[in-house]
Design an enzyme around this catalytic site. Sequence first.
Site, PDB file in Angstrom:
ATOM      1  N   PRO A 191      33.777  34.315  44.994  1.00 49.40           N
ATOM      2  CA  PRO A 191      35.242  34.231  44.878  1.00 49.40           C
ATOM      3  C   PRO A 191      35.984  35.266  45.726  1.00 49.40           C
ATOM      4  O   PRO A 191      36.600  36.207  45.212  1.00 49.40           O
ATOM      5  CB  PRO A 191      35.473  34.460  43.382  1.00 49.40           C
ATOM      6  CG  PRO A 191      34.351  35.364  42.978  1.00 49.40           C
ATOM      7  CD  PRO A 191      33.165  34.914  43.796  1.00 49.40           C
ATOM      8  N   CYS A 192      35.961  35.062  47.025  1.00 46.96           N
ATOM      9  CA  CYS A 192      36.620  36.011  47.926  1.00 46.96           C
ATOM     10  C   CYS A 192      38.133  36.030  47.715  1.00 46.96           C
ATOM     11  O   CYS A 192      38.801  36.990  48.128  1.00 46.96           O
ATOM     12  CB  CYS A 192      36.278  35.686  49.374  1.00 46.96           C
ATOM     13  SG  CYS A 192      36.602  33.980  49.867  1.00 46.96           S
ATOM     14  N   HIS A 193      38.679  34.999  47.049  1.00 46.33           N
ATOM     15  CA  HIS A 193      40.124  35.000  46.774  1.00 46.33           C
ATOM     16  C   HIS A 193      40.495  36.078  45.755  1.00 46.33           C
ATOM     17  O   HIS A 193      41.674  36.413  45.614  1.00 46.33           O
ATOM     18  CB  HIS A 193      40.570  33.626  46.265  1.00 46.33           C
ATOM     19  CG  HIS A 193      39.916  33.198  44.996  1.00 46.33           C
ATOM     20  ND1 HIS A 193      38.640  32.661  44.956  1.00 46.33           N
ATOM     21  CD2 HIS A 193      40.345  33.235  43.701  1.00 46.33           C
ATOM     22  CE1 HIS A 193      38.324  32.372  43.704  1.00 46.33           C
ATOM     23  NE2 HIS A 193      39.340  32.714  42.924  1.00 46.33           N
TER      24      HIS A 193
END
Length: 209
Positions: free
Chosen positions: A174-176
Site C-alpha cells: 500500500p504505497c498510497h
Amino acid sequence: MNDMTDHPTDDLTDDAVSTDLLDELANLASPPPAELTEGLFDRLFDRWLTTESPLGPVLVAYTGRGVSFVRTSALVPGEQFLETHRRRFGRPLRRADSTPAGLVDALWGRPGSVPEVDLEGLSAFEHDVLAATRTIPLGQTRPYAWVAREAGSPRAVRAAGSVLARNPVPLLVPCHRVVRSDGSPGQYLFGPETKQQLLSSEYARAHDL
C-alpha cells in the site's frame, strides 16, 4: 548339407512389425512424467486476470510465487499490460483459470489472508522498501523518511520515494499510505486525487471496524 537356423523374427508378419513400431512411436509421444513438468509453466509463463478494486478494474499478473504486477485497465490497457509485463519480467502471460486465494480481499484492504507477492528482479533495497511499506496498517500513514529508515537507509528518502513510484503491486503493497512529512498526500502512480480518496476511505473503514 548346410544346417538352417531358424530366427524368431522369421515368423513375424508385416502386421506384427507395424504394431510394434506403432507402440514404440506411441511411447515416444507419451507425456513426460509429472515430476519433469511440475512448475514448468510457472517458469515459462505468468498468469493474469482482471478483477474489481478500489481503483476500478485492475489487471493482475501472478506466478507460482505470488502476485507480480498490478495496474488499472485505465492506466495500462490489456494489450499494453501484457507487453509491459513481458518487458519488465521477461516472461509472457497466459489467462488465469482461477483467482489466487485472498487476492480480492487484499486489494480491497479487507482483513484475512494476504497473498504472497513475487518481487523477482528487484534490488535488495527495493525489496526492503516494499516490505516496510507493506506493514503500514489500514487507516494509517507513514512519511517517506520512516520507510527509508525501516528499509535500513535513513538518508535514502528520495530513493525510497522512487521505489514506491514504480511499485509493481500497488494496493497489495500500500504505497498510497506513504505521505510527505507535512502530512500531505504527495504523488501517486494513479494520481494524488486517487491517493487522497483511498486514504479517506480507508480511514473511515478502519474506524468503523
